[in-house]
Design a protein around this motif. Structure first.
Motif, PDB file in Angstrom:
ATOM      1  N   TYR A 129      69.920  73.855  50.836  1.00 35.91           N
ATOM      2  CA  TYR A 129      70.691  72.744  51.396  1.00 35.91           C
ATOM      3  C   TYR A 129      72.064  73.283  51.798  1.00 35.91           C
ATOM      4  O   TYR A 129      72.756  73.902  50.975  1.00 35.91           O
ATOM      5  CB  TYR A 129      70.870  71.626  50.369  1.00 35.91           C
ATOM      6  CG  TYR A 129      69.707  70.676  50.270  1.00 35.91           C
ATOM      7  CD1 TYR A 129      69.832  69.348  50.649  1.00 35.91           C
ATOM      8  CD2 TYR A 129      68.468  71.111  49.801  1.00 35.91           C
ATOM      9  CE1 TYR A 129      68.753  68.471  50.563  1.00 35.91           C
ATOM     10  CE2 TYR A 129      67.384  70.254  49.713  1.00 35.91           C
ATOM     11  CZ  TYR A 129      67.532  68.934  50.087  1.00 35.91           C
ATOM     12  OH  TYR A 129      66.457  68.073  50.005  1.00 35.91           O
ATOM     13  N   ALA A 130      72.449  73.066  53.040  1.00 34.21           N
ATOM     14  CA  ALA A 130      73.768  73.500  53.526  1.00 34.21           C
ATOM     15  C   ALA A 130      74.607  72.264  53.828  1.00 34.21           C
ATOM     16  O   ALA A 130      74.122  71.296  54.424  1.00 34.21           O
ATOM     17  CB  ALA A 130      73.618  74.350  54.777  1.00 34.21           C
ATOM     18  N   TYR A 131      75.870  72.326  53.403  1.00 38.25           N
ATOM     19  CA  TYR A 131      76.753  71.171  53.622  1.00 38.25           C
ATOM     20  C   TYR A 131      78.176  71.642  53.900  1.00 38.25           C
ATOM     21  O   TYR A 131      78.668  72.578  53.274  1.00 38.25           O
ATOM     22  CB  TYR A 131      76.764  70.257  52.394  1.00 38.25           C
ATOM     23  CG  TYR A 131      77.710  69.073  52.533  1.00 38.25           C
ATOM     24  CD1 TYR A 131      77.420  68.037  53.411  1.00 38.25           C
ATOM     25  CD2 TYR A 131      78.900  69.008  51.806  1.00 38.25           C
ATOM     26  CE1 TYR A 131      78.283  66.954  53.560  1.00 38.25           C
ATOM     27  CE2 TYR A 131      79.762  67.936  51.937  1.00 38.25           C
ATOM     28  CZ  TYR A 131      79.452  66.909  52.815  1.00 38.25           C
ATOM     29  OH  TYR A 131      80.302  65.856  52.974  1.00 38.25           O
ATOM     30  N   GLY A 132      78.819  70.962  54.853  1.00 42.72           N
ATOM     31  CA  GLY A 132      80.209  71.282  55.149  1.00 42.72           C
ATOM     32  C   GLY A 132      80.917  70.096  55.780  1.00 42.72           C
ATOM     33  O   GLY A 132      80.281  69.214  56.365  1.00 42.72           O
ATOM     34  N   GLU A 133      82.219  70.084  55.630  1.00 43.24           N
ATOM     35  CA  GLU A 133      83.023  69.036  56.271  1.00 43.24           C
ATOM     36  C   GLU A 133      83.377  69.431  57.703  1.00 43.24           C
ATOM     37  O   GLU A 133      83.259  68.642  58.635  1.00 43.24           O
ATOM     38  CB  GLU A 133      84.286  68.772  55.449  1.00 43.24           C
ATOM     39  CG  GLU A 133      83.993  68.180  54.079  1.00 43.24           C
ATOM     40  CD  GLU A 133      85.248  67.863  53.303  1.00 43.24           C
ATOM     41  OE1 GLU A 133      86.355  68.244  53.771  1.00 43.24           O
ATOM     42  OE2 GLU A 133      85.141  67.243  52.230  1.00 43.24           O
ATOM     43  N   ASN A 134      83.822  70.670  57.857  1.00 44.16           N
ATOM     44  CA  ASN A 134      84.101  71.221  59.190  1.00 44.16           C
ATOM     45  C   ASN A 134      83.514  72.628  59.246  1.00 44.16           C
ATOM     46  O   ASN A 134      83.980  73.521  58.529  1.00 44.16           O
ATOM     47  CB  ASN A 134      85.611  71.266  59.467  1.00 44.16           C
ATOM     48  CG  ASN A 134      86.188  69.899  59.737  1.00 44.16           C
ATOM     49  OD1 ASN A 134      85.949  69.300  60.782  1.00 44.16           O
ATOM     50  ND2 ASN A 134      86.947  69.379  58.770  1.00 44.16           N
ATOM     51  N   MET A 135      82.517  72.810  60.069  1.00 46.13           N
ATOM     52  CA  MET A 135      81.831  74.101  60.143  1.00 46.13           C
ATOM     53  C   MET A 135      82.320  74.906  61.337  1.00 46.13           C
ATOM     54  O   MET A 135      82.297  74.418  62.471  1.00 46.13           O
ATOM     55  CB  MET A 135      80.317  73.909  60.273  1.00 46.13           C
ATOM     56  CG  MET A 135      79.634  73.337  59.062  1.00 46.13           C
ATOM     57  SD  MET A 135      77.834  73.465  59.249  1.00 46.13           S
ATOM     58  CE  MET A 135      77.296  72.239  58.043  1.00 46.13           C
ATOM     59  N   ASP A 256      70.853  68.023  60.358  1.00 44.06           N
ATOM     60  CA  ASP A 256      69.790  67.099  59.980  1.00 44.06           C
ATOM     61  C   ASP A 256      70.296  65.713  59.618  1.00 44.06           C
ATOM     62  O   ASP A 256      69.494  64.790  59.444  1.00 44.06           O
ATOM     63  CB  ASP A 256      68.998  67.676  58.808  1.00 44.06           C
ATOM     64  CG  ASP A 256      68.262  68.941  59.204  1.00 44.06           C
ATOM     65  OD1 ASP A 256      67.324  68.857  60.000  1.00 44.06           O
ATOM     66  OD2 ASP A 256      68.665  70.029  58.728  1.00 44.06           O
ATOM     67  N   GLY A 257      71.600  65.582  59.480  1.00 44.35           N
ATOM     68  CA  GLY A 257      72.125  64.268  59.156  1.00 44.35           C
ATOM     69  C   GLY A 257      73.588  64.350  58.789  1.00 44.35           C
ATOM     70  O   GLY A 257      74.149  65.437  58.600  1.00 44.35           O
ATOM     71  N   LEU A 258      74.228  63.186  58.702  1.00 47.36           N
ATOM     72  CA  LEU A 258      75.622  63.087  58.313  1.00 47.36           C
ATOM     73  C   LEU A 258      75.675  62.502  56.903  1.00 47.36           C
ATOM     74  O   LEU A 258      75.116  61.420  56.649  1.00 47.36           O
ATOM     75  CB  LEU A 258      76.400  62.212  59.301  1.00 47.36           C
ATOM     76  CG  LEU A 258      76.291  62.627  60.783  1.00 47.36           C
ATOM     77  CD1 LEU A 258      77.148  61.704  61.646  1.00 47.36           C
ATOM     78  CD2 LEU A 258      76.703  64.084  60.972  1.00 47.36           C
ATOM     79  N   ARG A 259      76.299  63.222  56.001  1.00 51.77           N
ATOM     80  CA  ARG A 259      76.315  62.817  54.598  1.00 51.77           C
ATOM     81  C   ARG A 259      77.704  63.074  53.998  1.00 51.77           C
ATOM     82  O   ARG A 259      78.411  64.005  54.395  1.00 51.77           O
ATOM     83  CB  ARG A 259      75.305  63.632  53.774  1.00 51.77           C
ATOM     84  CG  ARG A 259      73.866  63.558  54.228  1.00 51.77           C
ATOM     85  CD  ARG A 259      73.183  62.277  53.789  1.00 51.77           C
ATOM     86  NE  ARG A 259      71.748  62.351  53.980  1.00 51.77           N
ATOM     87  CZ  ARG A 259      71.127  62.103  55.130  1.00 51.77           C
ATOM     88  NH1 ARG A 259      71.830  61.775  56.214  1.00 51.77           N
ATOM     89  NH2 ARG A 259      69.803  62.177  55.215  1.00 51.77           N
ATOM     90  N   TYR A 260      78.029  62.261  53.014  1.00 45.49           N
ATOM     91  CA  TYR A 260      79.155  62.559  52.146  1.00 45.49           C
ATOM     92  C   TYR A 260      78.659  63.457  51.013  1.00 45.49           C
ATOM     93  O   TYR A 260      77.445  63.551  50.766  1.00 45.49           O
ATOM     94  CB  TYR A 260      79.770  61.269  51.585  1.00 45.49           C
ATOM     95  CG  TYR A 260      80.525  60.455  52.618  1.00 45.49           C
ATOM     96  CD1 TYR A 260      81.829  60.791  52.976  1.00 45.49           C
ATOM     97  CD2 TYR A 260      79.927  59.360  53.246  1.00 45.49           C
ATOM     98  CE1 TYR A 260      82.518  60.055  53.937  1.00 45.49           C
ATOM     99  CE2 TYR A 260      80.604  58.613  54.203  1.00 45.49           C
ATOM    100  CZ  TYR A 260      81.900  58.963  54.546  1.00 45.49           C
ATOM    101  OH  TYR A 260      82.585  58.245  55.490  1.00 45.49           O
ATOM    102  N   ASP A 261      79.598  64.087  50.331  1.00 45.76           N
ATOM    103  CA  ASP A 261      79.232  65.026  49.274  1.00 45.76           C
ATOM    104  C   ASP A 261      78.334  64.379  48.228  1.00 45.76           C
ATOM    105  O   ASP A 261      77.343  64.971  47.793  1.00 45.76           O
ATOM    106  CB  ASP A 261      80.505  65.584  48.622  1.00 45.76           C
ATOM    107  CG  ASP A 261      80.196  66.503  47.451  1.00 45.76           C
ATOM    108  OD1 ASP A 261      79.825  67.648  47.700  1.00 45.76           O
ATOM    109  OD2 ASP A 261      80.318  66.048  46.289  1.00 45.76           O
TER     110      ASP A 261
END
Length: 585
Positions: A129-135, A256-261
């Protein structure tokens, strides 16, 4: 007398404090060693990786944690990271990877090796799973391999294409009345352009367009393969400026989508069959290394892995950020003379530097090659002097986005006479016993005869450099001359031209070495050996800490500071190095 005693007691107090500090450090190290607990990875673990973490070639130790046993024990080196990810792919206690993608501190080839390891982890049937606020673009390059890529709903994704910029200093030098007397060989040898031009020359623009295009093609290809989007469409997105918001990135299937932490955490918990109040067993990279170091210490047959990272300089230096000729001659000789060492893998991540130091290291590697196989693995850069010390190898591996070649040399001898006289009011005079006794002095302009002397030296060094490539790569002189000229090539281009043998990373180079010596099982012995705890603490309190403070204070201007500093250091020395600083964003 009163002042004498004040000085005496002040000095005595300082000695006591320093002595006490040394004892505290020593006791702390001893205590931490005795009390160090073995790290055990419990089931249902999730390995946490961050693209913002800078991966050097070797492990970077946090000296304060060695004393306190608190906090991060250090950052594993790139090869450590690759081995740990591969190990995690087979570790039943590790279920997946959580990849945090805030910024990216690594070069193109480093990101490629990192990403390749993640792809193998995913191919083993485990999730990422990859997640970032500003990539950033490089963060997204790594993140795109994940099973799920999520972006903050109000965040952003940079997807605007690559841009390379050069900082030119000619106007500044003219204002200061500093004349950079420049000597170089190679039509594309653009390392001196910042000193003699105000914009890119046509030759430099050609080579930059070529290798930047190769790097960008590799960027689009990898992302396209993972996201199932053709490269032409991806390029169109960038060209049209189509990604201006997180919503755009989701709509065009880059994420794949917009999510909060918290939403990402909930999804990971669901994947692990945890309830909402359960905590995820996140495992840091340093802890995972501590738990698995024993796995990399087996068998008898040895392959030497010598890390050569940084600028190439002459003499002896223990700095981790430079390749000093005296130190590396000793390291290579030690591996060469060790009968238990069956092959040498020379890991080069260098933009080059001193041509003389490069020749000295080349010589020792050539001697080693007579006794055992020598394989080169190229990192982000193996250019100019970095290629000089690579070209003799039995086989050379590079990543597609490695920057290499740049077979050319130059020298810079500044004339500071006008600067001192007109800006500072300082003049110089002296006597000499021979006509050229003051050759190379910075207090006056060079004569035509002196310029010929320096240019002859540059020409000779360039000729020797090309000869090393001809002999090492088994190419004709005409071919080498045509692909030299100081031109920078990508790893893909270098392979097509015969400057590189294979596309691959450090593990591929080690596997090649093992195959050449018929070693079914082996262990890797790394050079230089990691610094001891006390040495690391003392060094961090000295030059390393000073450099870190300067870098922190200058921020984005640190690169310009390093560039000016490098000009001063290379005064009069013939250099084999890549164009000053290739900035790509």
């Amino acid at each position: 007398m009163r002042s004498f005693f004040k000085i005496f007691f002040a000095t005595l107090l300082a000695l006591i404090v320093v002595g006490a500090l040394g004892i505290i450090i020593l006791l702390g190290l001893i205590g931490s060693t005795l009390s160090a607990d073995k790290v055990v990875i419990s089931p249902n673990g999730v390995l946490v990786l961050e693209t913002s973490q800078e991966f050097s070639e070797q492990k970077v130790v946090n000296p304060l944690s060695m004393l306190t046993r608190k906090g991060d024990g250090g950052t594993p080196g790139l090869f450590d990271v690759i081995r740990l990810i591969d190990n995690a792919a087979q570790d039943d206690n590790i279920k997946g990877i959580y990849l945090k993608t805030e910024g990216n501190a690594n070069g193109f080839a480093t990101n490629q090796e990192f990403r390749n390891a993640l792809a193998r982890f995913k191919a083993a049937g485990k999730w990422i799973y990859a997640y970032g606020e500003n990539m950033s673009q490089q963060s997204y390059f790594v993140a795109s391999v994940a099973n799920k890529v999520y972006l903050h709903p109000k965040g952003g994704l940079d997807f605007n294409g690559f841009y390379s910029q050069v900082t030119f200093l000619k106007g500044l030098l003219e204002k200061l009345e500093i004349q950079p007397q420049i000597f170089y060989d190679g039509r594309f040898k653009s390392a001196t352009e910042p000193l003699r031009e105000t914009e890119m020359t046509p030759a430099n623009r050609i080579q930059t367009n070529a290798y930047l295009g190769e790097l960008y093609s590799n960027f689009l290809y990898n992302i396209g393969q993972s996201r199932k989007i053709d490269t032409a469409t991806l390029h169109q997105y960038a060209n049209d400026g189509a990604i201006q918001s997180a919503d755009d990135a989701a709509r065009l299937k880059l994420v794949d989508g917009l999510r909060y932490d918290d939403q990402v955490m909930d999804e990971i918990k669901t994947r692990l069959s945890l309830s909402g109040t359960d905590k995820v067993n996140f495992v840091t990279l340093s802890n995972y290394q501590s738990a698995n170091e024993h796995r990399f210490r087996d068998n008898d047959a040895k392959i030497a892995l010598i890390y050569a990272q940084g600028n190439i300089v002459g003499g002896e230096s223990e700095k981790e950020s430079v390749i000093s000729s005296d130190r590396y001659i000793k390291l290579i000789r030690e591996a060469r003379q060790d009968k238990d060492i069956k092959a040498i893998v020379f890991r080069v991540n260098s933009p080059g530097g001193s041509a003389l130091a490069s020749e000295s290291i080349w010589r020792e590697l050539t001697l080693a090659k007579k006794d055992k196989p020598v394989i080169v693995s190229m990192g982000d850069y193996a250019a100019s002097g970095g290629y000089y010390i690579s070209c003799m190898a039995d086989s050379i591996f590079a990543e597609p986005n490695t920057l290499t070649g740049s077979i050319g040399v130059f020298a810079v001898i500044p004339n500071l006479g006008s600067f001192f006289k007109n800006k500072l009011g300082v003049t110089f005079d002296g006597v000499k016993t021979a006509q050229y006794a003051d050759l190379g002095t910075a207090s006056r302009p060079m004569t035509d005869a002196e310029k010929r002397f320096i240019q002859n030296g540059v020409d000779t060094t360039y000729s020797v450099f090309k000869t090393r490539v001809v002999n090492g790569r088994k190419l004709s002189g005409a071919v080498v001359d045509s692909i030299a000229q100081g031109r920078v090539w990508s790893g893909v281009q270098a392979k097509e031209l015969g400057l590189v043998d294979r596309i691959g990373g450090i593990q591929d180079a080690i596997a090649c070495a093992a195959k050449m010596v018929h070693a079914g099982s082996f262990k890797v012995k790394e050079y230089p050996e990691p610094q001891g705890g006390l040495e690391k603490v003392v060094r961090s309190l000295g030059g390393d800490m000073q450099s870190s403070m300067v870098k922190k204070e200058l921020g984005e201007n640190y690169a310009l500071y390093e560039q000016v500093k490098r000009i001063k250091e290379m005064n009069g020395q013939i250099q084999a190095r890549i164009p000053f600083d290739i900035e790509i964003r």
